[in-house]
Design a protein around this motif. Structure first.
Motif, PDB file in Angstrom:
ATOM      1  N   ASN A   1       0.743   2.606 -10.156  1.00  0.00           N
ATOM      2  CA  ASN A   1       1.524   1.739  -9.256  1.00  0.00           C
ATOM      3  C   ASN A   1       0.745   0.543  -8.724  1.00  0.00           C
ATOM      4  O   ASN A   1       0.855   0.191  -7.551  1.00  0.00           O
ATOM      5  CB  ASN A   1       2.141   2.580  -8.135  1.00  0.00           C
ATOM      6  CG  ASN A   1       2.967   3.709  -8.715  1.00  0.00           C
ATOM      7  OD1 ASN A   1       3.872   3.455  -9.510  1.00  0.00           O
ATOM      8  ND2 ASN A   1       2.639   4.940  -8.389  1.00  0.00           N
ATOM      9  N   VAL A   2      -0.043  -0.063  -9.596  1.00  0.00           N
ATOM     10  CA  VAL A   2      -0.653  -1.354  -9.243  1.00  0.00           C
ATOM     11  C   VAL A   2      -0.464  -2.376 -10.363  1.00  0.00           C
ATOM     12  O   VAL A   2      -0.228  -3.548 -10.098  1.00  0.00           O
ATOM     13  CB  VAL A   2      -2.141  -1.214  -8.856  1.00  0.00           C
ATOM     14  CG1 VAL A   2      -3.032  -0.850 -10.023  1.00  0.00           C
ATOM     15  CG2 VAL A   2      -2.639  -2.514  -8.226  1.00  0.00           C
ATOM     16  N   LEU A   3      -0.524  -1.923 -11.633  1.00  0.00           N
ATOM     17  CA  LEU A   3      -0.399  -2.895 -12.731  1.00  0.00           C
ATOM     18  C   LEU A   3       0.976  -3.565 -12.712  1.00  0.00           C
ATOM     19  O   LEU A   3       1.117  -4.694 -13.183  1.00  0.00           O
ATOM     20  CB  LEU A   3      -0.639  -2.223 -14.097  1.00  0.00           C
ATOM     21  CG  LEU A   3      -2.047  -1.658 -14.331  1.00  0.00           C
ATOM     22  CD1 LEU A   3      -2.155  -1.070 -15.730  1.00  0.00           C
ATOM     23  CD2 LEU A   3      -3.137  -2.695 -14.122  1.00  0.00           C
TER      24      LEU A   3
ATOM     25  N   THR B   1     -10.973   4.431  -4.947  1.00  0.00           N
ATOM     26  CA  THR B   1     -11.318   3.013  -4.779  1.00  0.00           C
ATOM     27  C   THR B   1     -10.074   2.195  -4.501  1.00  0.00           C
ATOM     28  O   THR B   1      -9.009   2.477  -5.052  1.00  0.00           O
ATOM     29  CB  THR B   1     -11.979   2.501  -6.088  1.00  0.00           C
ATOM     30  OG1 THR B   1     -13.051   3.362  -6.441  1.00  0.00           O
ATOM     31  CG2 THR B   1     -12.494   1.079  -5.954  1.00  0.00           C
ATOM     32  N   ASP B   2     -10.223   1.170  -3.687  1.00  0.00           N
ATOM     33  CA  ASP B   2      -9.130   0.212  -3.485  1.00  0.00           C
ATOM     34  C   ASP B   2      -9.753  -1.136  -3.128  1.00  0.00           C
ATOM     35  O   ASP B   2     -10.849  -1.194  -2.568  1.00  0.00           O
ATOM     36  CB  ASP B   2      -8.189   0.673  -2.361  1.00  0.00           C
ATOM     37  CG  ASP B   2      -6.806   0.033  -2.451  1.00  0.00           C
ATOM     38  OD1 ASP B   2      -5.861   0.701  -2.883  1.00  0.00           O
ATOM     39  OD2 ASP B   2      -6.690  -1.179  -2.110  1.00  0.00           O
ATOM     40  N   ILE B   3      -9.044  -2.207  -3.432  1.00  0.00           N
ATOM     41  CA  ILE B   3      -9.523  -3.555  -3.089  1.00  0.00           C
ATOM     42  C   ILE B   3      -9.393  -3.805  -1.577  1.00  0.00           C
ATOM     43  O   ILE B   3     -10.096  -4.646  -1.011  1.00  0.00           O
ATOM     44  CB  ILE B   3      -8.725  -4.622  -3.877  1.00  0.00           C
ATOM     45  CG1 ILE B   3      -9.442  -5.971  -3.847  1.00  0.00           C
ATOM     46  CG2 ILE B   3      -7.295  -4.768  -3.374  1.00  0.00           C
ATOM     47  CD1 ILE B   3      -8.824  -7.031  -4.757  1.00  0.00           C
TER      48      ILE B   3
ATOM     49  N   ASN C   1       0.798  -1.230   0.000  1.00  0.00           N
ATOM     50  CA  ASN C   1       0.000   0.000   0.000  1.00  0.00           C
ATOM     51  C   ASN C   1       0.831   1.281   0.000  1.00  0.00           C
ATOM     52  O   ASN C   1       0.313   2.357   0.322  1.00  0.00           O
ATOM     53  CB  ASN C   1      -0.951  -0.011   1.222  1.00  0.00           C
ATOM     54  CG  ASN C   1      -1.717  -1.319   1.342  1.00  0.00           C
ATOM     55  OD1 ASN C   1      -1.524  -2.076   2.293  1.00  0.00           O
ATOM     56  ND2 ASN C   1      -2.544  -1.609   0.369  1.00  0.00           N
ATOM     57  N   GLU C   2       2.094   1.163  -0.341  1.00  0.00           N
ATOM     58  CA  GLU C   2       3.007   2.318  -0.352  1.00  0.00           C
ATOM     59  C   GLU C   2       2.425   3.470  -1.191  1.00  0.00           C
ATOM     60  O   GLU C   2       2.050   3.286  -2.350  1.00  0.00           O
ATOM     61  CB  GLU C   2       4.336   1.829  -0.961  1.00  0.00           C
ATOM     62  CG  GLU C   2       5.292   2.879  -1.468  1.00  0.00           C
ATOM     63  CD  GLU C   2       5.979   3.659  -0.362  1.00  0.00           C
ATOM     64  OE1 GLU C   2       5.787   3.330   0.813  1.00  0.00           O
ATOM     65  OE2 GLU C   2       6.679   4.630  -0.690  1.00  0.00           O
ATOM     66  N   THR C   3       2.360   4.644  -0.615  1.00  0.00           N
ATOM     67  CA  THR C   3       1.877   5.832  -1.335  1.00  0.00           C
ATOM     68  C   THR C   3       2.275   7.080  -0.564  1.00  0.00           C
ATOM     69  O   THR C   3       2.690   6.982   0.601  1.00  0.00           O
ATOM     70  CB  THR C   3       0.342   5.776  -1.536  1.00  0.00           C
ATOM     71  OG1 THR C   3      -0.058   6.853  -2.373  1.00  0.00           O
ATOM     72  CG2 THR C   3      -0.433   5.830  -0.216  1.00  0.00           C
TER      73      THR C   3
HETATM   74  C1  LIG Z   1       1.345   0.794  -4.236  1.00  0.00           C
HETATM   75  S1  LIG Z   1      -0.328   1.224  -3.913  1.00  0.00           S
HETATM   76  C2  LIG Z   1      -0.560   2.518  -5.075  1.00  0.00           C
HETATM   77  C3  LIG Z   1      -1.353   3.685  -4.503  1.00  0.00           C
HETATM   78  C4  LIG Z   1      -1.401   4.966  -5.363  1.00  0.00           C
HETATM   79  N1  LIG Z   1      -2.108   4.763  -6.595  1.00  0.00           N
HETATM   80  C5  LIG Z   1      -0.014   5.494  -5.634  1.00  0.00           C
HETATM   81  O1  LIG Z   1       0.460   5.431  -6.774  1.00  0.00           O
HETATM   82  O2  LIG Z   1       0.636   5.995  -4.695  1.00  0.00           O
HETATM   83  C6  LIG Z   1      -1.133  -0.204  -4.658  1.00  0.00           C
HETATM   84  C7  LIG Z   1      -2.578  -0.409  -4.181  1.00  0.00           C
HETATM   85  O3  LIG Z   1      -3.237  -1.292  -5.106  1.00  0.00           O
HETATM   86  C8  LIG Z   1      -4.288  -1.930  -4.412  1.00  0.00           C
HETATM   87  N2  LIG Z   1      -4.762  -3.059  -5.247  1.00  0.00           N
HETATM   88  C9  LIG Z   1      -4.109  -4.217  -5.515  1.00  0.00           C
HETATM   89  N3  LIG Z   1      -4.860  -4.992  -6.325  1.00  0.00           N
HETATM   90  C10 LIG Z   1      -6.012  -4.304  -6.580  1.00  0.00           C
HETATM   91  C11 LIG Z   1      -7.177  -4.599  -7.339  1.00  0.00           C
HETATM   92  N4  LIG Z   1      -7.305  -5.742  -8.003  1.00  0.00           N
HETATM   93  N5  LIG Z   1      -8.173  -3.671  -7.369  1.00  0.00           N
HETATM   94  C12 LIG Z   1      -8.056  -2.513  -6.686  1.00  0.00           C
HETATM   95  N6  LIG Z   1      -6.985  -2.184  -5.942  1.00  0.00           N
HETATM   96  C13 LIG Z   1      -5.970  -3.065  -5.901  1.00  0.00           C
HETATM   97  C14 LIG Z   1      -3.601  -2.301  -3.103  1.00  0.00           C
HETATM   98  O4  LIG Z   1      -4.526  -2.582  -2.082  1.00  0.00           O
HETATM   99  C15 LIG Z   1      -2.741  -1.063  -2.831  1.00  0.00           C
HETATM  100  O5  LIG Z   1      -3.400  -0.164  -1.942  1.00  0.00           O
END
Ligand SMILES: C[S@@+](CC[C@H](N)C(=O)[O-])C[C@H]1O[C@@H](n2cnc3c(N)ncnc32)[C@H](O)[C@@H]1O
Length: 277
Positions: free
Chosen positions: A221-223, A146-148, A80-82
């Motif tokens: 930062n999720v893909l 939104t977040d999972i 969850n780094e942000t």
């Molecule tokens: C590294 S953080 C990025 C936060 C922000 N977007 C940023 O760039 O600072 C990644 C986040 O992706 C979320 N995440 C992971 N898989 C997900 C999914 N399938 N749908 C929604 N969120 C997801 C995680 O819970 C986490 O909070």
């Protein structure tokens, strides 16, 4: 019976759990993350009085309460780094170029989606910049986040941060929009009320009716954590959710190249933005 203070995961269990996690969330753990999984879940297994990951896997596959446990599992393994104003070139571009372009089309309601929002620093940064540039008085603007991970969404709703969240911000950004109380920085209510949070999964088809249509997507930062197939699913969902004249921002180390043919890339100097073909 004496319970262990930690539970070890073997290779077979790791691969089985990894397959469950990637299927639900898109997040693909490589083999060298075995110990991360073990460390993050060991305490949970002990709470449930399991002595092996095999028992835990059986539980999340067969127990009637598995949906609740899967939610807990995902909350424990996500990264969850942000921080505030991360990769700010894209937020600057939103303010300087995207918002004026959307307003010029006489849009009555502009919807901006921060997905994944983690603990809220990204959507609040967007709301702060929109506020400071005066956009909230020019149109009806929704910032949806939104977040999972349901735990980080709860934290985000409180809007309370520690100093480390501001590593990329000026002192005036902090002074203007936060109230300091002890070691806490509490976001001011005029900004807090601008962001609506929800829990959602970008690799689920349910995200499409949940979100409707949005004009701007920040998916940063999720893909990088996803396997190829789930990157495809997420981008296909974004194609359906993004308005025809909308904008998609990905993280600096992420790209649609070789994953989706639905978007056109433009480089604006300090970052990249995608529009629909
Ligand atoms: C590294 S953080 C990025 C936060 C922000 N977007 C940023 O760039 O600072 C990644 C986040 O992706 C979320 N995440 C992971 N898989 C997900 C999914 N399938 N749908 C929604 N969120 C997801 C995680 O819970 C986490 O909070």
């Amino acid at each position: 019976m004496v319970h262990p203070s930690s539970v070890k995961i073997n290779e077979v269990e790791f691969f089985e759990l990894r397959d469950i996690i990637v299927k639900i969330s898109g997040i693909m753990f490589s083999e060298h993350k075995k110990y991360l999984i073990e460390n993050r879940l060991s305490k949970r297994l002990i709470e449930l009085k399991f002595t092996s990951f095999k028992e835990y896997i059986h539980y999340i596959k067969n127990n009637p309460k598995r949906d609740t446990e899967i939610n807990t599992l995902i909350n424990l393994v996500t990264i969850n780094e942000t921080y505030f104003m991360r990769e700010r070139g894209q937020v600057d571009y939103l303010i300087s170029t995207v918002m004026p372009a959307l307003l010029a089309k006489n849009k009555k309601n502009i919807r901006i989606w921060s997905i994944p929002c983690s603990t809220g620093e990204e959507p609040y940064s967007i709301a702060i910049e929109l506020h400071d540039a005066g956009f909230f008085s020019k149109a009806s603007i929704e910032v949806i986040a939104t977040d999972i991970n349901s735990d980080v969404v709860e934290t985000a709703k409180h809007g309370v941060y520690r100093e480390g969240a501001f590593r990329s911000c000026s002192q005036s950004f902090i002074d203007k929009h936060f109230t300091k109380k002890g070691a806490d920085f509490i976001i001011n209510s005029n900004i807090k009320s601008r962001v609506k949070f929800n829990v959602g999964n970008i690799v689920s088809s349910k995200i499409i009716p949940l979100m409707g249509t949005v004009d701007v997507i920040f998916c940063r930062n999720v893909l990088i954590y996803f396997d190829f197939d789930n990157k495809k699913v997420a981008l296909s969902n974004f194609k359906d959710i993004l308005s025809n004249d909308g904008y998609l921002f990905l993280g600096h180390s992420e790209s649609v190249t070789r994953v989706s043919n639905d978007f056109v890339m433009s480089n604006f100097g300090t970052g990249i933005v995608y529009t629909k073909k």
